[in-house]
Design an enzyme around this catalytic site. Structure first.
Site, PDB file in Angstrom:
ATOM      1  CD  GLU A 133      -2.847   1.188   2.370  1.00 52.63           C
ATOM      2  OE1 GLU A 133      -3.872   1.891   2.303  1.00 52.63           O
ATOM      3  OE2 GLU A 133      -2.524   0.564   3.393  1.00 52.63           O
TER       4      GLU A 133
ATOM      5  CG  ASP B  22      -6.751  -0.448   6.281  1.00 54.37           C
ATOM      6  OD1 ASP B  22      -5.549  -0.752   6.150  1.00 54.37           O
ATOM      7  OD2 ASP B  22      -7.149   0.727   6.267  1.00 54.37           O
TER       8      ASP B  22
ATOM      9  CB  ALA C  74      -3.618   4.938  12.071  1.00 50.11           C
ATOM     10  N   GLY C  75      -5.579   2.764   9.837  1.00 48.12           N
ATOM     11  CA  GLY C  75      -5.981   1.372   9.739  1.00 48.12           C
ATOM     12  C   GLY C  75      -7.128   1.090  10.691  1.00 48.12           C
TER      13      GLY C  75
END
Length: 364
Positions: free
Chosen positions: A113, A258, A293-294
């Site tokens: 990513e 994710d 963040a994820g």
């Protein structure tokens, strides 16, 4: 061995059993005494950075193996190890380090990513590592990988991005569009160049506007694109999740986690790509600016969220297993409960919590 329950197959739920012979499914049949358990194919996660206190982002084999084991216990029988934007040297070292995990089936491959992402839409990506796409880097990584690299996320508006997408597609690597500030037209140019995935659609891209539809509408409306959706109730409102799934249909939507290393762990301080992350109430955010963040998601929780948002079991199962397996070119091995495929399945209770996980015919 026969596993009885309500069997979720493509297009139908059948009261019956899955018969397993060694590592493969021998047959799927109907039975009047199936019971209340729900049997779904093993989950396939295209986008995951870690979990259980372990990370994929540092290129450490032992860490990656532990992260994969954590998600396997939650029903993810096939997954990509996702790195965040990193220096080339880390990408190279991780590619080499993770080859044994691909060869022994612990993971299905690597997803980069970044680092070829928009600085405007970098989200929780480390801006220090962002750069324009490099064919030299990609060629060297693919040569080293031995088919370990399965997906790379790129912002299509960057200089050299379309050539990079063409190069990836020509080498059997899925090119994903994400972390992008592209216009509608620039996004479609990326699709025309060979992109096949939209990275966590809606997140890391400008919102759709009726006079500038941008990447969101372009990706949702492109028949060639499978749209990743983070079904945690945080990245996407349930109404948005349901809308996106209806817009694409289950054949073009993939549930992803994710997840970062904080998945399954207590609230507290963590790290992602060299940046401090704080997790509070299961929401992970960068300490420096509050960007998401994820996630702390697992695929079983994503499956429950999707069903709770109004999607039926067959649709949610396609999004969690069948469609992502097709993205990876693994439909002839995993992603459905059909004779001849690998015996990967999850036994769920009626409230959709995991009771048992079977991978390659062995109980986890």
């Amino acid at each position: 061995m026969k596993i009885h329950g309500r069997i979720v197959r493509p297009g139908a739920i059948v009261p019956g059993y899955v018969e397993v012979d060694g590592p493969a499914i021998l047959s799927v049949g109907e039975s009047a005494h199936a019971g209340d358990d729900i049997i779904v194919p093993g989950f396939v996660d295209l986008h995951c950075h870690g979990g259980g206190g372990h990370t994929f982002t540092q290129g450490v084999l032992e860490e990656a193996a532990q992260a994969a084991a954590f998600h396997l216990a939650h029903g993810t029988t096939t997954m990509l190890a996702s790195l965040v934007s990193s220096p080339y040297e880390l990408m190279r070292d991780a590619t080499a380090a993770y080859r044994p995990l691909v060869e022994n089936g612990t993971i299905a491959g690597i997803h980069f990513e970044g680092p070829y992402l928009s600085s405007v839409r970098c989200g929780a990506q480390n801006p220090d590592f962002l750069r324009d796409p490099s064919l030299d880097e990609l060629a060297a990584l693919i040569e080293l990988s031995g088919q370990t690299i399965r997906m790379v996320t790129i912002a299509p508006e960057l200089p050299g991005a379309l050539d990079a997408i063409r190069f990836l597609a020509g080498n059997g690597v899925a090119a994903a569009i994400g972390h992008t500030d592209a216009s509608y037209e620039q996004t479609l140019a990326g699709v025309a160049a060979g992109a096949t995935v939209g990275t966590h659609v809606f997140n890391g891209m400008p919102p759709a506007h009726h006079r500038e539809p941008g990447p969101v509408v372009a990706l949702l409306d492109s028949p060639a694109i499978v749209c990743e959706l983070v079904a945690d109730g945080i990245h996407l409102h349930d109404g948005t999740l349901r809308f996106a799934a209806h817009a694409t249909g289950p054949d073009r939507a993939a549930l992803i986690t994710d997840a970062m290393d904080a998945a399954g762990m207590p609230d507290g301080d963590y790290e992602l790509g060299g940046q401090a992350v704080t997790v509070t109430g299961r929401v992970a955010r960068l300490a420096r600016n509050g960007s998401i963040a994820g996630s702390t998601l697992t695929m079983d929780a994503a499956f429950r969220q999707a069903v709770g948002a109004g999607l039926d079991l067959v649709t949610a199962s396609a999004m969690a297993s069948t469609t992502p397996a097709r993205v990876l070119g693994l439909s002839d091995q995993v992603g459905a409960l059909e004779a001849g495929l690998r015996a990967d399945l999850v036994v769920l209770s009626p409230d959709l919590t995991v009771k048992q996980v079977l991978r390659s015919g062995s109980w986890v």
